[in-house]
Design a protein around this motif. Structure first.
Motif, PDB file in Angstrom:
ATOM      1  N   VAL A   1       0.852  -1.194   0.000  1.00 20.30           N
ATOM      2  CA  VAL A   1       0.000   0.000   0.000  1.00 20.30           C
ATOM      3  C   VAL A   1       0.889   1.245   0.000  1.00 20.30           C
ATOM      4  CG1 VAL A   1      -1.789   1.306   1.216  1.00 20.30           C
ATOM      5  CG2 VAL A   1      -1.825  -1.197   1.240  1.00 20.30           C
ATOM      6  N   CYS A   2       0.616   2.146  -0.912  1.00 17.30           N
ATOM      7  CA  CYS A   2       1.387   3.384  -1.005  1.00 17.30           C
ATOM      8  C   CYS A   2       0.504   4.564  -0.514  1.00 17.30           C
ATOM      9  CB  CYS A   2       1.816   3.648  -2.444  1.00 17.30           C
ATOM     10  SG  CYS A   2       2.912   2.339  -3.095  1.00 17.30           S
ATOM     11  N   THR A   3       1.100   5.454   0.256  1.00 16.86           N
ATOM     12  CA  THR A   3       0.364   6.612   0.811  1.00 16.86           C
ATOM     13  C   THR A   3       1.217   7.873   0.714  1.00 16.86           C
ATOM     14  OG1 THR A   3       1.188   6.196   3.045  1.00 16.86           O
ATOM     15  CG2 THR A   3      -0.899   5.141   2.439  1.00 16.86           C
ATOM     16  N   ILE A   4       0.534   8.988   0.877  1.00 14.33           N
ATOM     17  CA  ILE A   4       1.217  10.281   1.011  1.00 14.33           C
ATOM     18  C   ILE A   4       0.658  10.976   2.250  1.00 14.33           C
ATOM     19  CG2 ILE A   4       1.664  10.541  -1.459  1.00 14.33           C
ATOM     20  CD1 ILE A   4      -0.702  12.503  -1.538  1.00 14.33           C
ATOM     21  N   ARG A   5       1.454  11.742   2.849  1.00 18.60           N
ATOM     22  CA  ARG A   5       1.036  12.492   4.036  1.00 18.60           C
ATOM     23  C   ARG A   5       0.758  13.960   3.661  1.00 18.60           C
ATOM     24  NH1 ARG A   5       4.834  10.608   9.128  1.00 18.60           N
ATOM     25  NH2 ARG A   5       4.221   8.392   9.115  1.00 18.60           N
ATOM     26  N   THR A   6      -0.327  14.462   4.231  1.00 19.12           N
ATOM     27  CA  THR A   6      -0.690  15.868   4.006  1.00 19.12           C
ATOM     28  C   THR A   6      -1.215  16.457   5.304  1.00 19.12           C
ATOM     29  OG1 THR A   6      -1.965  17.391   2.648  1.00 19.12           O
ATOM     30  CG2 THR A   6      -3.042  15.320   3.273  1.00 19.12           C
ATOM     31  N   ARG A   7      -1.070  17.733   5.500  1.00 16.29           N
ATOM     32  CA  ARG A   7      -1.513  18.412   6.735  1.00 16.29           C
ATOM     33  C   ARG A   7      -2.816  19.166   6.452  1.00 16.29           C
ATOM     34  NH1 ARG A   7       0.821  19.866  11.424  1.00 16.29           N
ATOM     35  NH2 ARG A   7       2.855  19.123  10.705  1.00 16.29           N
ATOM     36  N   ARG A   8      -3.754  18.860   7.302  1.00 18.39           N
ATOM     37  CA  ARG A   8      -5.016  19.575   7.263  1.00 18.39           C
ATOM     38  C   ARG A   8      -5.180  20.338   8.576  1.00 18.39           C
ATOM     39  NH1 ARG A   8      -9.269  15.140   4.735  1.00 18.39           N
ATOM     40  NH2 ARG A   8      -8.284  15.003   2.658  1.00 18.39           N
ATOM     41  N   GLY A   9      -4.797  21.568   8.532  1.00 22.84           N
ATOM     42  CA  GLY A   9      -4.801  22.364   9.762  1.00 22.84           C
ATOM     43  C   GLY A   9      -3.713  21.860  10.694  1.00 22.84           C
ATOM     44  N   ALA A  10      -4.117  21.464  11.880  1.00 21.58           N
ATOM     45  CA  ALA A  10      -3.158  20.930  12.855  1.00 21.58           C
ATOM     46  C   ALA A  10      -3.042  19.417  12.768  1.00 21.58           C
ATOM     47  CB  ALA A  10      -3.588  21.339  14.255  1.00 21.58           C
ATOM     48  N   GLU A  11      -3.768  18.757  11.847  1.00 23.99           N
ATOM     49  CA  GLU A  11      -3.801  17.280  11.754  1.00 23.99           C
ATOM     50  C   GLU A  11      -3.049  16.812  10.509  1.00 23.99           C
ATOM     51  OE1 GLU A  11      -7.083  13.672  11.518  1.00 23.99           O
ATOM     52  OE2 GLU A  11      -7.731  15.754  11.454  1.00 23.99           O
ATOM     53  N   VAL A  12      -2.216  15.717  10.692  1.00 20.55           N
ATOM     54  CA  VAL A  12      -1.502  15.091   9.562  1.00 20.55           C
ATOM     55  C   VAL A  12      -2.308  13.873   9.099  1.00 20.55           C
ATOM     56  CG1 VAL A  12       0.595  13.931   8.803  1.00 20.55           C
ATOM     57  CG2 VAL A  12       0.721  15.864  10.407  1.00 20.55           C
ATOM     58  N   VAL A  13      -2.645  13.847   7.813  1.00 19.10           N
ATOM     59  CA  VAL A  13      -3.493  12.780   7.273  1.00 19.10           C
ATOM     60  C   VAL A  13      -2.714  12.013   6.196  1.00 19.10           C
ATOM     61  CG1 VAL A  13      -5.660  12.265   6.118  1.00 19.10           C
ATOM     62  CG2 VAL A  13      -5.527  14.177   7.735  1.00 19.10           C
ATOM     63  N   GLU A  14      -2.798  10.604   6.220  1.00 20.83           N
ATOM     64  CA  GLU A  14      -2.205   9.754   5.174  1.00 20.83           C
ATOM     65  C   GLU A  14      -3.278   9.406   4.153  1.00 20.83           C
ATOM     66  OE1 GLU A  14      -0.303   6.355   6.758  1.00 20.83           O
ATOM     67  OE2 GLU A  14       1.359   7.468   7.627  1.00 20.83           O
ATOM     68  N   ILE A  15      -2.977   9.683   2.911  1.00 19.54           N
ATOM     69  CA  ILE A  15      -3.951   9.439   1.840  1.00 19.54           C
ATOM     70  C   ILE A  15      -3.369   8.347   0.937  1.00 19.54           C
ATOM     71  CG2 ILE A  15      -5.194  10.440  -0.100  1.00 19.54           C
ATOM     72  CD1 ILE A  15      -4.895  13.162   1.282  1.00 19.54           C
ATOM     73  N   PRO A  16      -4.096   7.185   0.738  1.00 26.54           N
ATOM     74  CA  PRO A  16      -3.604   6.139  -0.167  1.00 26.54           C
ATOM     75  C   PRO A  16      -3.606   6.584  -1.620  1.00 26.54           C
ATOM     76  CG  PRO A  16      -5.786   5.595   0.672  1.00 26.54           C
ATOM     77  CD  PRO A  16      -5.363   6.840   1.380  1.00 26.54           C
ATOM     78  N   ILE A  17      -2.529   6.172  -2.325  1.00 23.94           N
ATOM     79  CA  ILE A  17      -2.415   6.475  -3.746  1.00 23.94           C
ATOM     80  C   ILE A  17      -1.918   5.232  -4.464  1.00 23.94           C
ATOM     81  CG2 ILE A  17      -1.929   8.935  -3.319  1.00 23.94           C
ATOM     82  CD1 ILE A  17       1.048   8.278  -3.852  1.00 23.94           C
ATOM     83  N   PRO A  18      -2.118   5.100  -5.782  1.00 23.19           N
ATOM     84  CA  PRO A  18      -1.582   3.950  -6.555  1.00 23.19           C
ATOM     85  C   PRO A  18      -0.063   3.894  -6.494  1.00 23.19           C
ATOM     86  CG  PRO A  18      -3.239   5.141  -7.804  1.00 23.19           C
ATOM     87  CD  PRO A  18      -2.923   6.002  -6.624  1.00 23.19           C
ATOM     88  N   CYS A  19       0.471   2.650  -6.291  1.00 26.67           N
ATOM     89  CA  CYS A  19       1.929   2.455  -6.269  1.00 26.67           C
ATOM     90  C   CYS A  19       2.466   2.492  -7.676  1.00 26.67           C
ATOM     91  CB  CYS A  19       2.295   1.134  -5.597  1.00 26.67           C
ATOM     92  SG  CYS A  19       1.791   1.052  -3.857  1.00 26.67           S
ATOM     93  N   THR A  20       3.534   3.213  -7.887  1.00 25.50           N
ATOM     94  CA  THR A  20       4.118   3.353  -9.231  1.00 25.50           C
ATOM     95  C   THR A  20       5.295   2.433  -9.481  1.00 25.50           C
ATOM     96  OG1 THR A  20       5.518   5.128  -8.446  1.00 25.50           O
ATOM     97  CG2 THR A  20       3.379   5.736  -9.361  1.00 25.50           C
TER      98      THR A  20
END
Length: 285
Positions: free
Chosen positions: A265-284
């Motif tokens: 499973v591949c993910t990216i991390r992004t910040r939404r305000g004060a919260e860090v969220v991992e969003i799954p993305i297709p593995c390349t």
């Protein structure tokens, strides 16, 4: 006068009767002898002159015409390979000497398989059939059947050695039948089949095909070889035989659980305000 005539008549009749009786006995005896002679003739078997040994002949011993003689042999019981009829023991234009390949007793028929060709030496090559090769196997008291092997015997060859991990269906040493019914042609440096007693040999020589030579050479280099003597009248053919330690001890093979590869499973991390969220993305990759 009449008395004399009567006496003469009686004597004549007696003599005639005696003569008839004797003739009858003679004819009966003649007929009996004739019947016996006819019966004897009926039992006569046609014969052919065959060469036999004049004396005991040993392996490797040269012999000539002085060591053999011709005897009458029943035509319907001539051994295969005997020198009889139009088969000449001493062909014209060839040496008048042969060499014994197998020991023979006095009065035994000379057979083609027991002697060399005229003028030929009794070397090991004379025991090799067309397409066969001689190969030496190292043995000891155990692997050589306690010294009871003789040239002409047949043996099964077993290999015992360590199987590589790449063949990992088994572990430890494995014993396998690699050649069945191989013919022995020599024990150490002797090709004579009349050895007396048990002989603890260091090598035995077998007659095998070229591809069998390669197999035996590889087996002798990578493991230990053992011989099993085959009976004289045994015409069975051994099948595939292979025993490892687990089979010998009756231990069931352990089942190896296959490892299931976890789904990547591949993910990216992004910040939404004060919260860090991992969003799954297709593995390349």
């Amino acid at each position: 006068m009449r008395a004399v005539f009567g006496l003469v008549l009686i004597i004549g009749i007696a003599l005639a009767g005696g003569a008839v009786y004797m003739a009858k006995n003679y004819i009966g005896a003649y007929q009996n002898e004739l019947a016996r002679e006819r019966a004897a003739r009926a039992k006569v078997v046609p014969t052919v002159e065959v060469y036999v040994a004049n004396r005991a002949l040993k392996y490797g011993e040269p012999f000539s015409a002085d060591d053999v003689r011709l005897v009458s042999w029943p035509e319907n019981a001539i051994p295969e390979g005997a020198f009889a009829g139009d088969t000449a023991l001493w062909p014209e234009g060839k040496p008048k000497e042969r060499v014994v390949l197998r020991a023979m007793e006095k009065d035994e028929a000379i057979l083609a398989v027991k002697v060399t060709e005229p003028g030929e030496e009794a070397g090991l090559t004379s025991r090799l059939e067309r397409g066969m090769r001689a190969f030496a196997i190292k043995v000891d008291v155990a692997s050589g059947v306690s010294g009871f092997l003789r040239p002409g015997d047949r043996v099964d060859v077993y290999w015992t050695g360590q199987v590589g991990r790449q063949l990992a269906s088994t572990s430890g040493e494995v014993t396998k039948l690699i050649e069945a019914g191989v013919k022995l042609i020599a024990i150490d440096q002797s090709a004579a089949g009349d050895l007396s007693g048990a002989v603890i040999a260091r090598t035995v020589t077998v007659a095998v095909k070229p591809e069998q030579v390669a197999a035996l050479a590889q087996a002798q280099t990578t493991g230990r070889l053992a011989l099993a003597l085959v009976g004289t009248n045994d015409d069975t053919v051994a099948g595939a035989i292979e025993i490892d330690q687990r089979t010998l001890l009756g231990i069931a093979a352990e089942e190896v659980a296959a490892e299931v590869k976890a789904k990547e499973v591949c993910t990216i991390r992004t910040r939404r305000g004060a919260e860090v969220v991992e969003i799954p993305i297709p593995c390349t990759n």
